[in-house]
Design an enzyme around this catalytic site. Sequence first.
Site, mmCIF file in Angstrom:
data_model
loop_
_atom_site.group_PDB
_atom_site.id
_atom_site.type_symbol
_atom_site.label_atom_id
_atom_site.label_comp_id
_atom_site.label_asym_id
_atom_site.label_seq_id
_atom_site.Cartn_x
_atom_site.Cartn_y
_atom_site.Cartn_z
ATOM 1 N N LYS A 53 -1.435 13.264 11.726
ATOM 2 C CA LYS A 53 -0.238 13.836 11.076
ATOM 3 C C LYS A 53 -0.569 15.258 10.645
ATOM 4 C CE LYS A 53 3.046 12.341 7.477
ATOM 5 N NZ LYS A 53 3.359 11.279 6.506
ATOM 6 N N GLU A 160 10.323 -1.020 11.159
ATOM 7 C CA GLU A 160 10.134 -0.520 9.787
ATOM 8 C C GLU A 160 11.368 -0.713 8.919
ATOM 9 O OE1 GLU A 160 8.178 3.396 9.097
ATOM 10 O OE2 GLU A 160 10.095 3.860 8.148
ATOM 11 N N GLU A 214 3.110 0.631 4.543
ATOM 12 C CA GLU A 214 3.102 2.010 5.012
ATOM 13 C C GLU A 214 3.325 3.023 3.894
ATOM 14 O OE1 GLU A 214 5.738 0.738 8.940
ATOM 15 O OE2 GLU A 214 6.097 2.644 7.965
ATOM 16 N N SER A 215 2.601 4.126 3.975
ATOM 17 C CA SER A 215 2.836 5.357 3.204
ATOM 18 C C SER A 215 2.325 5.363 1.765
ATOM 19 C CB SER A 215 4.328 5.717 3.133
ATOM 20 O OG SER A 215 4.862 5.907 4.410
HETATM 21 O O1 LIG Z 1 6.010 11.635 5.600
HETATM 22 C C1 LIG Z 1 7.148 12.115 5.381
HETATM 23 O O2 LIG Z 1 7.351 13.047 4.580
HETATM 24 C C2 LIG Z 1 8.339 11.581 6.108
HETATM 25 C C3 LIG Z 1 9.576 12.175 5.882
HETATM 26 C C4 LIG Z 1 10.702 11.737 6.573
HETATM 27 C C5 LIG Z 1 10.598 10.715 7.492
HETATM 28 C C6 LIG Z 1 9.357 10.112 7.725
HETATM 29 C C7 LIG Z 1 8.240 10.529 7.044
HETATM 30 N N1 LIG Z 1 7.002 9.966 7.265
HETATM 31 C C8 LIG Z 1 6.780 8.940 8.213
HETATM 32 C C9 LIG Z 1 5.876 7.890 7.735
HETATM 33 O O3 LIG Z 1 6.306 6.766 7.625
HETATM 34 C C10 LIG Z 1 4.463 8.238 7.404
HETATM 35 O O4 LIG Z 1 4.014 9.219 8.293
HETATM 36 C C11 LIG Z 1 3.432 7.121 7.444
HETATM 37 O O5 LIG Z 1 3.878 5.934 6.897
HETATM 38 C C12 LIG Z 1 2.170 7.588 6.707
HETATM 39 O O6 LIG Z 1 2.501 7.972 5.388
HETATM 40 P P1 LIG Z 1 1.501 8.802 4.457
HETATM 41 O O7 LIG Z 1 0.192 8.069 4.431
HETATM 42 O O8 LIG Z 1 2.132 8.827 3.104
HETATM 43 O O9 LIG Z 1 1.371 10.143 5.066
#
Ligand SMILES: O=C(O)c1ccccc1NCC(=O)[C@H](O)[C@H](O)COP(=O)(O)O
Length: 255
Positions: A53, A160, A214-215
């Site tokens: 990313k 998702e 996720e995230s």
């Molecule tokens: O990451 C963002 O800001 C985002 C914004 C709008 C749509 C999707 C987005 N991200 C996609 C994802 O789901 C993440 O890349 C993925 O789950 C990893 O998350 P992270 O560890 O918080 O970077």
Amino acid sequence: MDFTAVPGVLGRIVRERAEDYLDAEFQPSARPRTKRFERALRLPGLSLIAEVKRASPSKGHIAALDPAQAARSYERGGARAVSVLTEPRHFGGDDQALRDVVKAVAIPALRKDFVVHPAMLAEAAQLGASAALLMVSVLGELTHTFVQTAHALGLDALVEVHDERELDVALEADAEILGVNNRDLTTLKTDLANAPRLMRLARARGFEGVLVAESGYERAEQLADVRGLADAVLVGSSLAAADDLEEAARRLMTP
Ligand SMILES: O=C(O)c1ccccc1NCC(=O)[C@H](O)[C@H](O)COP(=O)(O)O
């Protein structure tokens, strides 16, 4: 398909992607499903899906990663799958990144994009991905059709969701791999309680497939709430921004 009702940043991204694929032709090429991605996530313990990313709407510029090098580092650090963002405008991704990662590592790759057209799934398979992301917030009731299309092309589908309503749609769509996003993609706010809450609900409703949180994960202790509940975690920003990606992956997954 009409994406005018998709709100916020997400709406903007999917409408741009729909425009990109407006004239795309879907030429299906059926392949047997190997379930490589699913099998990697089902290995004992909590599996890491590490994401390549480079940028995002929530963080802006993250890191000028070389996708192949990053994926090799993640693999050495214990990742069991790699997620590769191919969306170009907001995430600095491209198809070549996915091609390079597939060549560079032995672990399976997920095409992480905003799938709005079946041609994007055919592309994912051609690029060598083992799986593709399907977002209920984008596809709604069409999620089931897209899951079937992904499977027919030999891909696993990571379906998702972010809330209960989307969870119902995913379960109706016969999702086999369910991702629960802690990030609200409309407001970009992250709540780490979201994934465990919805994963428990999914199990209570009889879901027996693979669960992915996720995230928003940055430190090992934040994974305590999903250990023993999720099969895998998907982590992007915190790993991608690290000086040493291999060490960051290893440290994150060490309880
Ligand atoms: O990451 C963002 O800001 C985002 C914004 C709008 C749509 C999707 C987005 N991200 C996609 C994802 O789901 C993440 O890349 C993925 O789950 C990893 O998350 P992270 O560890 O918080 O970077």
